[in-house]
Each structure stands twice: as structure tokens, then as C-alpha cells.
Design a protein around this motif. Structure first.
Motif, PDB file in Angstrom:
ATOM      1  N   LEU A   1       1.229  -0.828   0.050  1.00 32.35           N
ATOM      2  CA  LEU A   1      -0.025  -0.023  -0.111  1.00 32.35           C
ATOM      3  C   LEU A   1       0.850   0.472  -0.069  1.00 32.35           C
ATOM      4  O   LEU A   1       1.160   1.476   0.912  1.00 32.35           O
ATOM      5  CB  LEU A   1      -1.374   0.331   1.009  1.00 32.35           C
ATOM      6  CG  LEU A   1      -1.879   1.414   1.431  1.00 32.35           C
ATOM      7  CD1 LEU A   1      -2.866   1.273   0.176  1.00 32.35           C
ATOM      8  CD2 LEU A   1      -3.124   0.964   2.741  1.00 32.35           C
ATOM      9  N   VAL A   2       1.345   2.312  -1.132  1.00 33.02           N
ATOM     10  CA  VAL A   2       1.477   4.001  -1.286  1.00 33.02           C
ATOM     11  C   VAL A   2       0.870   4.483  -0.566  1.00 33.02           C
ATOM     12  O   VAL A   2       1.245   5.320   0.195  1.00 33.02           O
ATOM     13  CB  VAL A   2       1.776   3.489  -2.622  1.00 33.02           C
ATOM     14  CG1 VAL A   2       2.575   5.266  -2.618  1.00 33.02           C
ATOM     15  CG2 VAL A   2       2.277   2.880  -3.961  1.00 33.02           C
ATOM     16  N   ARG A   3      -0.635   4.552  -0.669  1.00 38.46           N
ATOM     17  CA  ARG A   3      -1.003   5.800   0.245  1.00 38.46           C
ATOM     18  C   ARG A   3      -2.575   5.530   0.259  1.00 38.46           C
ATOM     19  O   ARG A   3      -3.118   4.815  -0.445  1.00 38.46           O
ATOM     20  CB  ARG A   3      -0.579   7.221  -0.352  1.00 38.46           C
ATOM     21  CG  ARG A   3      -1.424   6.965  -1.878  1.00 38.46           C
ATOM     22  CD  ARG A   3      -0.876   9.284  -2.059  1.00 38.46           C
ATOM     23  NE  ARG A   3      -1.209   8.271  -3.879  1.00 38.46           N
ATOM     24  CZ  ARG A   3      -0.762   9.874  -4.283  1.00 38.46           C
ATOM     25  NH1 ARG A   3      -0.413  10.964  -3.921  1.00 38.46           N
ATOM     26  NH2 ARG A   3      -0.895   9.356  -5.835  1.00 38.46           N
ATOM     27  N   MET A   4      -3.869   6.076   0.492  1.00 37.91           N
ATOM     28  CA  MET A   4      -4.547   6.106   0.786  1.00 37.91           C
ATOM     29  C   MET A   4      -4.998   7.369  -0.227  1.00 37.91           C
ATOM     30  O   MET A   4      -4.405   8.283   1.047  1.00 37.91           O
ATOM     31  CB  MET A   4      -5.675   5.686   2.447  1.00 37.91           C
ATOM     32  CG  MET A   4      -5.086   4.158   3.063  1.00 37.91           C
ATOM     33  SD  MET A   4      -5.926   2.879   1.737  1.00 37.91           S
ATOM     34  CE  MET A   4      -7.262   3.073   2.569  1.00 37.91           C
ATOM     35  N   VAL A   5      -5.983   7.638  -0.639  1.00 36.14           N
ATOM     36  CA  VAL A   5      -6.839   8.995  -0.835  1.00 36.14           C
ATOM     37  C   VAL A   5      -8.199   8.473  -0.859  1.00 36.14           C
ATOM     38  O   VAL A   5      -8.716   7.968  -1.477  1.00 36.14           O
ATOM     39  CB  VAL A   5      -6.426   9.136  -2.807  1.00 36.14           C
ATOM     40  CG1 VAL A   5      -6.561  10.319  -2.796  1.00 36.14           C
ATOM     41  CG2 VAL A   5      -4.851   9.246  -2.795  1.00 36.14           C
ATOM     42  N   PRO A   6      -8.541   9.967  -0.336  1.00 29.30           N
ATOM     43  CA  PRO A   6     -10.496  10.324  -0.043  1.00 29.30           C
ATOM     44  C   PRO A   6     -10.675  10.345  -1.126  1.00 29.30           C
ATOM     45  O   PRO A   6     -10.448  10.649  -2.661  1.00 29.30           O
ATOM     46  CB  PRO A   6     -10.869  11.129   0.394  1.00 29.30           C
ATOM     47  CG  PRO A   6      -8.914  11.801   0.392  1.00 29.30           C
ATOM     48  CD  PRO A   6      -8.064  11.102   0.551  1.00 29.30           C
ATOM     49  N   TYR A   7     -11.299   9.097  -1.883  1.00 20.62           N
ATOM     50  CA  TYR A   7     -12.511   9.043  -2.944  1.00 20.62           C
ATOM     51  C   TYR A   7     -14.209   9.847  -2.870  1.00 20.62           C
ATOM     52  O   TYR A   7     -14.451  10.541  -2.045  1.00 20.62           O
ATOM     53  CB  TYR A   7     -13.388   7.629  -2.670  1.00 20.62           C
ATOM     54  CG  TYR A   7     -13.961   6.746  -4.153  1.00 20.62           C
ATOM     55  CD1 TYR A   7     -12.948   6.990  -5.077  1.00 20.62           C
ATOM     56  CD2 TYR A   7     -14.695   6.261  -3.823  1.00 20.62           C
ATOM     57  CE1 TYR A   7     -14.290   6.948  -6.146  1.00 20.62           C
ATOM     58  CE2 TYR A   7     -15.831   5.865  -5.055  1.00 20.62           C
ATOM     59  CZ  TYR A   7     -14.743   6.039  -6.266  1.00 20.62           C
ATOM     60  OH  TYR A   7     -15.452   5.035  -7.261  1.00 20.62           O
ATOM     61  N   LYS A   8     -13.845  10.995  -4.293  1.00 23.54           N
ATOM     62  CA  LYS A   8     -14.957  11.838  -3.892  1.00 23.54           C
ATOM     63  C   LYS A   8     -15.909  11.368  -4.244  1.00 23.54           C
ATOM     64  O   LYS A   8     -17.239  12.128  -4.090  1.00 23.54           O
ATOM     65  CB  LYS A   8     -14.350  13.423  -5.139  1.00 23.54           C
ATOM     66  CG  LYS A   8     -13.406  13.787  -5.329  1.00 23.54           C
ATOM     67  CD  LYS A   8     -12.842  14.496  -6.436  1.00 23.54           C
ATOM     68  CE  LYS A   8     -12.558  13.665  -7.712  1.00 23.54           C
ATOM     69  NZ  LYS A   8     -13.183  15.173  -8.515  1.00 23.54           N
ATOM     70  N   ASP A   9     -15.977  10.056  -5.342  1.00 22.71           N
ATOM     71  CA  ASP A   9     -17.510  10.044  -5.011  1.00 22.71           C
ATOM     72  C   ASP A   9     -18.410   8.375  -4.098  1.00 22.71           C
ATOM     73  O   ASP A   9     -19.374   7.579  -3.664  1.00 22.71           O
ATOM     74  CB  ASP A   9     -17.613   8.646  -5.728  1.00 22.71           C
ATOM     75  CG  ASP A   9     -17.634   9.239  -7.334  1.00 22.71           C
ATOM     76  OD1 ASP A   9     -18.241  10.416  -7.132  1.00 22.71           O
ATOM     77  OD2 ASP A   9     -17.854   8.166  -8.383  1.00 22.71           O
ATOM     78  N   GLY A  10     -17.696   8.396  -2.490  1.00 25.50           N
ATOM     79  CA  GLY A  10     -17.513   8.434  -1.194  1.00 25.50           C
ATOM     80  C   GLY A  10     -19.326   9.736  -1.006  1.00 25.50           C
ATOM     81  O   GLY A  10     -18.939  10.209  -0.624  1.00 25.50           O
ATOM     82  N   LYS A  11     -19.883   8.623  -0.662  1.00 23.77           N
ATOM     83  CA  LYS A  11     -21.089   9.862  -0.269  1.00 23.77           C
ATOM     84  C   LYS A  11     -21.176  10.414   1.510  1.00 23.77           C
ATOM     85  O   LYS A  11     -21.630  10.983   1.508  1.00 23.77           O
ATOM     86  CB  LYS A  11     -22.230   8.976  -0.107  1.00 23.77           C
ATOM     87  CG  LYS A  11     -22.483   8.690  -2.172  1.00 23.77           C
ATOM     88  CD  LYS A  11     -24.006   7.865  -2.166  1.00 23.77           C
ATOM     89  CE  LYS A  11     -24.351   7.319  -4.003  1.00 23.77           C
ATOM     90  NZ  LYS A  11     -25.401   6.276  -3.270  1.00 23.77           N
ATOM     91  N   ALA A  12     -20.216   9.387   2.114  1.00 21.86           N
ATOM     92  CA  ALA A  12     -20.084   9.845   3.747  1.00 21.86           C
ATOM     93  C   ALA A  12     -18.904  10.912   3.846  1.00 21.86           C
ATOM     94  O   ALA A  12     -19.399  11.516   4.259  1.00 21.86           O
ATOM     95  CB  ALA A  12     -20.071   8.483   4.384  1.00 21.86           C
ATOM     96  N   ASN A  13     -17.825  10.687   2.376  1.00 20.68           N
ATOM     97  CA  ASN A  13     -16.960  12.040   3.233  1.00 20.68           C
ATOM     98  C   ASN A  13     -17.077  12.807   1.861  1.00 20.68           C
ATOM     99  O   ASN A  13     -16.183  14.413   1.950  1.00 20.68           O
ATOM    100  CB  ASN A  13     -15.554  11.130   3.189  1.00 20.68           C
ATOM    101  CG  ASN A  13     -15.438  10.180   1.878  1.00 20.68           C
ATOM    102  OD1 ASN A  13     -15.887   9.805   1.744  1.00 20.68           O
ATOM    103  ND2 ASN A  13     -14.660  10.064   1.864  1.00 20.68           N
ATOM    104  N   ARG A  14     -17.455  12.892   0.677  1.00 23.60           N
ATOM    105  CA  ARG A  14     -17.368  13.234  -0.340  1.00 23.60           C
ATOM    106  C   ARG A  14     -15.916  14.044  -0.620  1.00 23.60           C
ATOM    107  O   ARG A  14     -15.596  15.292  -1.279  1.00 23.60           O
ATOM    108  CB  ARG A  14     -18.375  14.791  -0.521  1.00 23.60           C
ATOM    109  CG  ARG A  14     -19.646  14.206   0.270  1.00 23.60           C
ATOM    110  CD  ARG A  14     -20.408  13.801  -1.574  1.00 23.60           C
ATOM    111  NE  ARG A  14     -21.562  13.154  -0.499  1.00 23.60           N
ATOM    112  CZ  ARG A  14     -22.248  12.954  -1.788  1.00 23.60           C
ATOM    113  NH1 ARG A  14     -21.795  12.207  -2.641  1.00 23.60           N
ATOM    114  NH2 ARG A  14     -24.117  12.887  -1.773  1.00 23.60           N
TER     115      ARG A  14
END
Length: 962
Positions: free
Chosen positions: A276-289
Motif C-alpha cells: 500500500l503506497v497511500r490512501m486517497v479519499p474517494y470523491k464519489d464516497g457519499k459519506a466523505n465526498r
């Protein structure tokens, strides 16, 4: 599909979407496109598939117009306006590619390049930033200006450069290299608009302009909360993850769900092979946008920590060292012990505890193992010690045991009331959305003994802060209702249509009693009566009113009563059943909602159906082929009591650490010590494992498939990113244990477990992995009546039919302060850590919070001769511990506060066994204590540390003889 063999690149439309319902048609590069009025030309182009070069623009931020790369030509207008700041107009004709535009863009980029050295190391894979891509897209082949003269480039060959600023590597997770910064201000705007911390600014002017953290501080010393929004926004490599600099750019992605708090953020796990290189927030995630916090974004290193146990272990006595064994031996030994104990002590002598950190599927299997395999209902979960009063209180008043809204609802809220919650620390991504709404004009009411960050922070200030005395929640909320009723501020139309009018009248006559007035309650709770009146009037008359509450409500002897009082308040004002309102419990762990949904309580089967219901039991009896016990089983406190009494002898604990998290640590230790077979299924030898006889290594969220259900009832997919390092997923371990006990389980994949859940649980009827992959996520109920889920509950009526008003009489807790214990201790979380800290303490998050501290008011500290950072002893009726003081005015006089993330402190050794009258949820938030200077650890801490050290010994594996 959310899983990709290559790296997923999300579309960046450049500017946010317009919310207008009116549309406009224009022509871009010879093609017509119709978009909402107010849309930028840049976004309209992207909707058409025409990507206009950009540097300062991104669709996560408002348009800015500083980089001068996104210029366009508009027919009939002079000049070359920026497409990010220019709105579309009907009939507009736009050109994005002309010789004139290309020359201007190349000239701008050439100037940028003259002061922007290329990536540190091409072999590290860094030549993939937005800046590099734009330079290539405009056809820039040379830099005629060179890097001579004044610039920000690092000096070389012994030369000096007064304009160069050394890299800031103080943050453990990312690096800031000012020499690569083009001062586009995206990081500053992300910190302001997305995160709401306002930790970054542009200092200086012209050529001296710099991005500055705080007052030109290092990032680690500034107000930066390390959410990663600035790193995500940066179009160059000025802000970059250290993991990327070390490992190079990732190669492929998997979309999964964070395993920390109850917000349930979606992330792209970006990989290089199996790493795992990194975790990037997902724009389509409906909880975190598309947003994140320091834990979800960066604190995943625990999965590779040296403390992680990867092989099963057993021992005869807890004083023996551990012995590594095969999976087969460990599971056969466990099954044999459980069968022996049930034969010797009876069917009810064993039980299990499910995990709020594990998936719905894994939790479902544990309760199934208890009911089908152990043939009893002795199953419980950590919700017992956090939000069990939510289930009871909302179930009684509304008919369902969960929050009423989705997180998007906050964008339509006019008045926010936060009760006993600290969202900026406990639920930071939701807090960022909340603060954004507050900055746009929503009003804020806070009920909390502490002055939490949300009370007053950058561009946010509560209209009313009620610093109530711990233990007086019911009295204060009933007093709010007193004002609403006696001043005629209730919504009669809503009440007559949606509730029982006679019950309302009875409740109204109760809250209107003089003893519930702000003048009486204010004196009891230590709150200004005018603040109570002002808060009540604002909530009742300020428009859409939403209540968000946390463990400061539930973890009391009257936790269930407080939840019902909150529900009453929302019904009385008509703040239920539409966007922008509601009653919203902020769940603490990633799947605590799901653990409750899956039947983890001893009196309920999945879907909150009581075990005594013949029709519900028949569903499972037919499917599982056994006769289920129709009597509720033991709760966690009952299990421990029975163990001390000698009737409860074996426990399977999956993913919970009850010795650190549950109250009255000495009693928990005594209960565990009295058992003959304690099985701990976890990642690490946690505190509970000190008393374990079998240890089954667990798998992280990165190593499994499944689902989590967040605080808004949202069912999100968890996807396997890498193979389990221990060899088995947690669901496989439970299945193999069931098989060892003679059960004919044969699930091939967690999707089959979800299919069983959906077939037997009405609120999950339409849920499947295929469906979740198709729609992204859904909020239960999700069935034929609500195929896309239910973002807002109780729209046309309450689940129970009519909303039920219930009298909420204040009963003072038995835990009272006095001459011997004059202070009241309350507990909570801090941003950088999670729950008992088993995960976050094994990451670089310890930089921010290396130890638990005791917050104490300057007045109380001075009276005791205590200075900041002094060691102090905290003593209660239950026990004592020592930790260092933090003298602060965040707490009121007479109140002290600490966190519970570090086992060396063991805050719960001083909490008592008082609990909620309806659910046994412990009263963590009210403990009478005395605080005095100390010279070091208490005797109990010394003994505990030694016992823990002895318990964690692992016998070296025997080497084969040559």
C-alpha cells in the motif's frame, strides 16, 4: 467497477457543480452542451469531454482564477477570460484551443518552470503531478529563462540562495518543499473551504510569497490537523506524501472503506504490487465526498507493525508463555474446551463478543456461532458500552434504533444542536462539513461540560454554549422543552398529524412543571438560565433544527432517558422527517451501527427483532436447523459477574479489548481471570489477551471483503486490498471454529454471508455485493419499498406509527462528588487516536498524543499545587491511576477530563460500575474523583505493567535437530 488493474483517475471538473434547476445551452469548440445556470465554462467543457488546462482550479474548491492557464476565447468578447471564474451564458460560443491561447499558456508555464525545478528523482515516479501534465499538454519543450537569477531553487556547489526555504519534513506523513510551490493557493483554500481549520496562509507579497503554516511555523507545530486536504489539492510536488517519495507512484487502486470512526469514509487504496503506497479519499464516497482525516488518510501503518501477531497461539494458564501452533490445533483446542466447559458447567457457561471494528458479515457469523453452536444468546458487543441507549431510546420513541438523516442533510440545516459530542475530534470529516454549513450562516448550540473546539474556532462560534455539570443532561434537555412548551413554541400541526396528542399533552404538562424551569435547572446544572431559554428559542424558531449527539449523552445512568428527551424535543418542534433536521447519534466505531444491526445484542436477532418473537426465531431455526433459546442471554457486565460467581467459564472475543475499554478495570480483570478459556481474536496481544488462553490472529480491513454500516445507516463495501498476512480472513476463522464444533458451515465468500443476511433481515432485503457495486452504497432500510435505500427516515410517518412522547424525569446519579472526592471526571477522545489506541498507537500519530493527560481548570490546579505537566494521582471509589496534568480553561471548575487511548494510564481503573438503567451502558462520563500531586505510577499501574509483560511472553519456536 471500483476495483482497477490500473490506477483510477477521478474526473476533476475544475469547479463545483451548480445547484441551479435552470439550464443554459452554449457551444464549446463547435459542440453544444446544456448545463445548469451558474456553471463555469471550465466545468461545462469537462462535461463535454473538453479538458481545459488548469493549475489553481479543482472541483473540491470554489473558483479562484489565479494561475492564468485556463484562459479561453469567447465570441463577441474581448480578452481571454479565465474559464474557471467565468459562468456560462445562453448561446455563448467558446473556443478553448487557438494559436493565441496556446502561446499564452506556454508563456505562463515557461515562467512557472523557470522557478520550479523538476521532480526530486525521476526514478521515484514523481513526474506525474498536475503541473507536469499541464506542462506537457501545452507543448512546452524548453525553458528559455533557465534557472539563473533570482529564484527559489535549492542552492548547489556551495552557493547560497536567500530565497530558498529548506524542506519542512516535520510532519511524519508528508513533506513541504517550498522550492516547488507555485503559490496557486489550492492548499490554503482546501484548508479553509474543505477542512475548515484555516491553518495555512500566503505570507509575503510578490516574489516573496510563500505558503505558511501558522505564523511561519513547521507543519507539526502549527494548527494543521494533518487531514491531507492540502496534499491532495497540491498540483505540484511541493506537498507530497512521504510514502510516495519513498516508494514511487502507485500503480493500481481499490476502493474501500475506512476502518476508524463511524463516518465511514471511502478511500482509494493505491497500491504498488502488494504494498500500500497511500490512501486517497474517494470523491464519489457519499459519506466523505472526497475529504479525510489524519487517521483514515495516513494512520494505516499498524497493519505492518512489528507487534502484530500472525500465528495462532495457545497456553494452559495465563501465567505461562504463549506457544505458537497451527490453525488446526488452535481451533480444535478451542472447540474442545468450549464443549468441555458446556458439558461441565451447562449450556449457558460460554458466550461471545462481536466486534464493531469487523465487518457486518463477520459480526453476523459470531452471533450465529453463539446461537447455533453454543445454543444460547450470550452474545454482546461494544455498543453495550457506547450507544446501546440510542437503540433503546429511539426504538421506544420512533420505532427504530438508528439516526434519522444522512450526512448531506447538514447542508440544509439552519440550527445545529450538539449534545455530548466532540465531532472535530471524534468525527472530523463530518465536522468539516458541519463547520462549512456554520460558516454559511447556520446557528450553533453546544451542550457539553467542556469548551470543545467547535464552540469557538476559526469563523465558527456557538450562539449558546451550555457547560452543564456532568450527569445533568436529562434535567437540561427537559428544561429546554419547558421553554418550548410554556412559551408556545411547539409545532401543533406536526404533533397532531404525526404523534399521539394525548401523550403529548401528558408530556407537556410534565415538562411545564416549575421544577423543570431554567431557573431551577440552571442552578442544579451550573448553567445560566438565560442561556437555556435562548438555546430553546433558537432551536424551536430558527428553521430546520438538527440534533447531533454522542457518548456524552449515552454513557450515563440516565443515557436512555436522555435519548428519549432528545427525541421528544425534535418531535415537539416538528424537526423530524425531512432534510436538514433529525436526531443523529454520532457513532464511535466504523461498524458499531452494523454490529447492532446484525443481532449482536443478547435479546435481539438481526434487524432489531426480539428473541422472544416466535415468527422471527422460526426463520433462523428453519435455516440453521436448531431450536433457538427464546430467552435473552447475558450482557457483557452479566458475563463478568457470572464469571466471578463461577457460572460463566468461556468467552470468544473478536476484535474488542474489554479490559481497556470497559469500566471498573479491576472487576473486568477479575471476571476474565475466573474463566477457564478466554479466546482473543485480534491483531495484537491487547490488554484482554493478558487473561487469554487462546489467541487467534486477525486480519485488517485492508485484507478482507465485506461491508461496514456507518452512523447514517450507510452500507459501504470493504474490499480486499492485499492477502491476509495471517493467512485467513476473520470470517474464515469464525467459520473454521464453527466447523471444528461440528457445524456444517460452507461459505465460499463473504458475499454469500450478506446474501443470507438479506434473505432473513427485512431492512437489508435488497442488499447484495453486486447491488452495492452498482449503486455505490445504500442506507437501510433497503428493500422493495425503498430500492435505493432511505437517506431520511420517518418522512411520511414514524416506523412505530405515531411518534411517542415519554416523560423524562431527572434522577440524579448515585455517583456524587463530596468532601472526599470533590471533582467530577469525564472522559473522551482526541483527534489523533481511536478508541483504545490499539491501531493508532502503532502509527506515527503518537507524535501528537504520546500519552493521556488530565485536563484540569486553573482554579482547581492552583488549590492543589498542581502545575502544567506535573504528575498527578487521580483517585476514585474504584481505584487510582497517575498521569500528567494539562491545566486549561476548556473544562469548568469542578470538572476534570481525560482520554483513554493509552493502557499505561488505564483511565477505566477509576470509572465505576454504575450504568444506564435500561441497557447497562456504563456511566463513563461521571466519576467522582480527587486529584493530587504524585511522584510516579500508582502501585496498581506497576503491578499491571508487570503482569502484562509476563503475559505477553512468547516461547521461541524449537529448531529442528540436524
Amino acid at each position: 467497477m471500483p476495483e482497477f488493474k490500473s490506477l483510477i483517475e477521478e474526473i476533476d471538473y475544475g469547479t463545483p457543480a451548480s445547484q441551479s434547476e435552470k439550464t443554459v445551452t452554449l457551444n464549446i469548440d463547435g459542440r453544444d452542451v446544456t448545463v445548469p445556470e451558474g456553471t463555469s465554462i471550465m466545468r461545462a467543457g469537462m462535461e463535454l469531454g473538453v479538458e481545459i488546462p488548469k493549475l489553481c482550479a479543482t472541483d473540491m474548491l470554489d473558483s479562484f482564477g489565479s494561475c492564468r492557464v485556463c484562459l479561453v476565447e469567447i465570441e463577441g468578447r474581448g480578452g481571454t477570460p479565465a474559464s474557471c471564474t467565468t459562468p456560462v451564458a445562453e448561446g455563448m460560443v467558446v473556443k478553448t484551443q487557438t494559436e493565441r491561447l496556446n502561446n499564452i499558456r506556454r508563456g505562463v508555464m515557461e515562467l512557472y518552470i523557470s522557478d520550479h525545478p523538476m521532480g526530486w528523482d525521476p526514478d521515484a515516479g514523481l513526474k506525474g503531478s498536475e503541473f507536469d501534465k499541464v506542462a506537457a499538454s501545452v507543448g512546452l519543450a524548453e525553458n528559455r529563462y533557465g534557472v539563473d537569477g533570482r529564484n527559489h531553487v535549492a542552492p548547489g556547489n556551495g552557493s547560497l540562495n536567500i530565497d530558498y526555504i529548506a524542506r519542512d519534513e516535520s510532519n511524519p506523513y508528508f513533506t513541504y518543499d517550498a522550492s516547488q510551490c507555485i503559490v496557486c493557493s489550492r492548499c490554503v483554500r482546501a484548508c479553509e473551504e474543505v477542512q475548515g481549520t484555516f491553518a495555512l496562509t500566503v505570507s509575503g507579497r510578490g516574489f516573496e510569497s510563500r505558503i505558511s503554516a501558522g505564523m511561519s511555523e513547521n507543519f507539526i507545530e502549527s494548527e494543521c490537523v494533518s487531514c491531507g486536504a492540502c496534499v491532495q489539492a497540491c498540483p505540484t510536488d511541493a506537498l507530497r506524501e512521504k510514502s510516495v517519495l519513498k516508494m514511487g507512484r502507485p500503480e493500481h487502486s481499490v476502493v474501500t472503506t475506512c476502518a476508524y470512526c463511524g463516518v465511514g469514509c471511502s478511500f482509494k487504496a493505491e497500491m504498488k504490487g502488494e504494498e500500500l503506497v497511500r490512501m486517497v479519499p474517494y470523491k464519489d464516497g457519499k459519506a466523505n465526498r472526497g475529504h479525510s482525516c489524519v487517521k483514515g488518510r495516513f494512520a494505516y501503518g499498524y497493519s505492518n507493525h512489528k507487534d502484530r501477531i500472525l500465528k495462532p497461539m495457545i497456553r494452559e494458564k495465563v501465567t505461562d508463555p504463549w506457544r505458537e501452533v497451527s490453525w488446526e490445533e488452535a481451533l480444535a483446542h478451542t472447540a474442545s474446551e468450549f464443549r468441555r466447559i458446556q458439558y461441565q458447567y451447562g449450556r449457558g457457561s460460554v458466550g461471545g463478543i462481536t466486534s464493531s471494528r469487523c465487518t457486518n458479515e463477520e459480526t453476523y457469523l459470531v452471533q450465529k456461532l453463539v446461537r447455533q453452536g453454543f445454543l444460547n444468546n450470550n452474545v454482546d458487543t461494544c455498543a453495550r458500552v457506547c450507544h446501546s441507549p440510542t437503540g433503546y431510546g429511539l426504538g421506544q420513541t420512533y420505532g427504530t434504533s438508528a439516526g434519522t438523516q444522512d450526512f448531506d442533510s447538514v447542508e440544509k440545516t439552519d440550527v445545529v444542536m450538539i449534545i455530548g459530542a466532540n465531532p472535530t475530534d471524534g468525527h472530523p470529516v463530518f465536522a468539516s462539513r458541519l463547520k462549512k454549513r456554520l460558516r454559511k450562516g447556520a446557528k450553533l448550540i453546544v451542550l457539553d461540560p467542556r469548551r470543545t473546539d467547535i464552540v469557538r474556532s476559526a469563523h465558527v462560534e456557538a450562539q449558546h454554549h451550555l457547560p452543564l455539570k456532568p450527569g445533568t443532561n436529562v434535567a437540561v434537555i427537559t428544561s429546554l422543552a419547558h421553554v418550548i412548551v410554556t412559551e408556545g413554541l411547539f409545532d401543533e400541526k406536526f404533533i397532531r398529524e404525526r404523534c399521539d396528542w394525548d401523550e403529548f399533552q401528558d408530556w407537556a404538562s410534565f415538562v411545564a412543571l416549575p421544577e423543570n424551569s431554567p431557573e431551577v435547572v440552571g442552578q442544579l446544572a451550573g448553567v445560566d438560565p438565560e442561556e437555556i431559554r435562548g438555546a430553546a428559542r433558537l432551536y424551536a424558531t430558527g428553521g430546520n433544527g438538527a440534533i447531533y449527539y454522542g457518548l456524552g449523552v449515552t454513557e450515563h445512568s440516565q443515557g436512555s432517558t436522555t435519548v428519549m428527551a432528545i427525541a421528544n424535543l425534535a418531535m415537539a418542534t416538528g424537526n423530524i422527517g425531512r432534510p436538514g433536521v433529525g436526531v443523529n447519534p454520532l457513532r464511535g466505531q466504523n461498524n458499531v451501527q452494523g454490529a447492532c444491526d446484525m443481532g449482536s445484542f443478547p435479546h435481539e436477532l438481526p434487524g432489531y427483532r426480539h428473541i422472544s418473537g416466535d415468527a422471527t426465531r422460526e426463520i433462523y431455526e428453519t435455516l440453521w436447523g436448531v431450536k433457538l433459546d427464546n430467552e435473552p442471554g447475558l450482557r457483557i457486565p452479566n458475563m463478568l459477574d457470572a464469571a466471578v460467581e463461577g457460572t460463566f467459564k468461556a468467552l470468544y472475543v473478536q476484535g474488542e479489548d474489554i479490559l481497556q475499554s470497559d469500566p471498573d478495570t479491576k472487576h473486568v480483570a477479575a471476571g476474565l481471570a475466573a474463566m477457564e478459556c478466554v479466546v482473543v481474536h485480534d491483531l495484537f496481544l491487547n490488554e484482554t489477551a493478558n487473561y487469554a488462553h487462546v489467541f487467534l490472529p486477525g486480519s485488517t480491513f485492508l485484507e478482507k471483503d465485506g461491508t461496514f454500516t456507518n452512523a447514517e445507516r450507510r452500507i459501504n463495501r470493504v474490499r480486499k486490498v492485499m492477502a491476509p498476512k495471517n493467512g485467513l480472513g476473520d470470517w474464515e476463522v469464525t467459520q473454521k471454529l464453527a466447523q471444528a464444533m461440528g457445524l456444517a458451515w460452507n461459505y465460499q465468500h463473504p458475499s454469500e454471508i450478506m446474501d443470507e443476511i438479506a434473505a432473513t433481515t427485512p431492512s437489508f432485503a435488497k442488499v447484495s455485493y453486486d447491488y452495492l457495486d452498482k449503486v455505490g452504497s445504500v442506507q437501510w432500510p433497503c428493500n422493495e419499498k425503498a430500492p435505493l435505500g432511505t437517506p431520511v427516515m420517518h418522512i411520511d410517518g414514524f416506523v412505530r406509527g405515531k411518534g411517542k412522547f415519554i416523560r423524562t424525569e431527572y434522577v440524579a446519579t448515585d455517583e456524587k462528588s463530596g468532601p472526599r472526592f470533590p471533582l467530577l471526571l469525564t472522559t473522551g477522545r482526541i483527534l489523533s487516536h481511536y478508541n483504545v489506541g490499539a491501531q493508532t498507537r502503532r502509527t506515527d500519530n503518537v507524535v501528537w498524543h504520546p500519552e493521556d493527560r488530565l485536563e484540569i481548570h486553573p482554579h482547581d490546579a492552583e488549590n492543589r499545587g498542581i502545575r502544567d505537566e506535573d504528575w498527578v494521582r487521580v483517585q476514585s471509589r474504584a481505584g487510582e491511576t497517575t498521569l500528567r496534568a494539562l491545566v486549561t480553561e476548556r473544562v469548568s471548575p469542578g470538572v476534570v477530563y481525560t482520554t483513554f487511548h493509552h493502557p499505561t494510564t488505564q483511565a477505566n481503573v477509576i470509572t465505576t460500575d454504575f450504568s444506564d438503567w435500561a441497557t447497562n451502558c456504563p456511566e463513563y462520563k461521571v466519576t467522582a474523583v480527587q486529584v493530587a500531586p504524585s511522584n510516579g505510577p500508582s502501585d496498581w499501574q506497576i503491578e499491571y505493567d508487570e503482569q502484562a509483560r509476563q503475559s505477553r511472553r512468547i516461547r521461541p519456536a524449537l529448531e529442528a535437530a540436524e
